[in-house]
Design an enzyme around this catalytic site. Structure first.
Site, PDB file in Angstrom:
ATOM      1  N   PRO A  86       1.276   6.872  -6.073  1.00  0.00           N
ATOM      2  CA  PRO A  86       0.670   6.454  -4.803  1.00  0.00           C
ATOM      3  C   PRO A  86      -0.825   6.197  -4.924  1.00  0.00           C
ATOM      4  CG  PRO A  86       1.412   8.747  -4.671  1.00  0.00           C
ATOM      5  CD  PRO A  86       1.864   8.211  -5.992  1.00  0.00           C
ATOM      6  N   GLU A 113       4.245  16.953  -8.220  1.00  0.00           N
ATOM      7  CA  GLU A 113       2.961  16.435  -7.747  1.00  0.00           C
ATOM      8  C   GLU A 113       2.470  15.276  -8.613  1.00  0.00           C
ATOM      9  OE1 GLU A 113       1.304  17.432  -4.943  1.00  0.00           O
ATOM     10  OE2 GLU A 113       3.048  18.678  -4.556  1.00  0.00           O
ATOM     11  N   ARG A 151      11.957 -11.034 -10.803  1.00  0.00           N
ATOM     12  CA  ARG A 151      12.133 -12.319 -10.123  1.00  0.00           C
ATOM     13  C   ARG A 151      11.270 -13.402 -10.761  1.00  0.00           C
ATOM     14  NH1 ARG A 151      10.495 -13.150  -5.557  1.00  0.00           N
ATOM     15  NH2 ARG A 151      12.222 -14.301  -4.662  1.00  0.00           N
ATOM     16  N   ASP A 166       8.438 -18.438  -1.910  1.00  0.00           N
ATOM     17  CA  ASP A 166       8.829 -17.279  -1.112  1.00  0.00           C
ATOM     18  C   ASP A 166       7.664 -16.749  -0.292  1.00  0.00           C
ATOM     19  OD1 ASP A 166      11.430 -17.249  -1.975  1.00  0.00           O
ATOM     20  OD2 ASP A 166      11.088 -15.786  -3.560  1.00  0.00           O
TER      21      ASP A 166
END
Length: 175
Positions: A86, A113, A151, A166
């Site tokens: 994150p 963690e 992709r 896209d």
């Protein structure tokens, strides 16, 4: 493209990578996805992989020794090691396009963690986040990451220009 995923739960990837476009890309030999259990690189009889953070702090992190051994077991000269975190730079279409040009990606799936900072400092080329939220592990992030990146591997999507028309390409949102 070769993608090695290092995780405490390699079985997590059995279903999503054996369906839809990812399955077809694998069957065509356009992408090879392998998952590895970090516990296989632990040195003790209990296959311990977690410990308190070096320097203190709350919670547990993945220990550096098994992680480094796992990374080294799959690393090649042209490998690019990515820690799904994150705290990383947020994944976007431009980054996916860039990462799809690598021949070999190694994805580190954190747990608890996260991972020991020494591994980030010495082994990781890039930290990547899939969004501003916390998951139970890096496994769901790895599935999203792989789906978004492959992709852009040539011939994974039928028409070569399709991925460039896209949503989020050219700074526009597809309506």
């Amino acid at each position: 493209m070769l993608i090695d995923i290092l995780s405490l739960f390699p079985e997590y990837f059995d279903s999503p990578f054996n369906a839809s476009m990812i399955k077809r890309a694998r069957e065509k030999g356009l992408v090879n996805i392998r998952s590895h259990n970090i516990r296989d690189f632990a040195k003790d009889k209990h296959q311990s992989v977690d410990d308190r953070p070096y320097g203190g702090g709350p919670g547990m992190v993945l220990m550096p020794e098994p992680l480094e051994s796992a990374i080294n077991s799959v690393r090649k000269e042209n490998s690019h090691v990515i820690y799904l975190s994150p705290q990383g730079r947020q994944l976007n279409s431009q980054m996916c396009h860039t990462l799809a040009e690598y021949d070999h990606l190694i994805l580190l799936c954190g747990h608890y963690e996260g991972i020991d900072q020494r591994i980030i400092d010495t082994c990781v080329d890039r930290e990547v986040s899939i969004g501003d939220y916390v998951l139970t592990s890096g496994c769901p992030a790895a599935v999203v990451f792989v789906d978004a990146v492959i992709r852009f591997v040539p011939d994974v999507i039928g028409h070569p220009d399709a991925v460039y028309q896209d949503s989020f390409e050219e700074g526009i949102f597809d309506s």
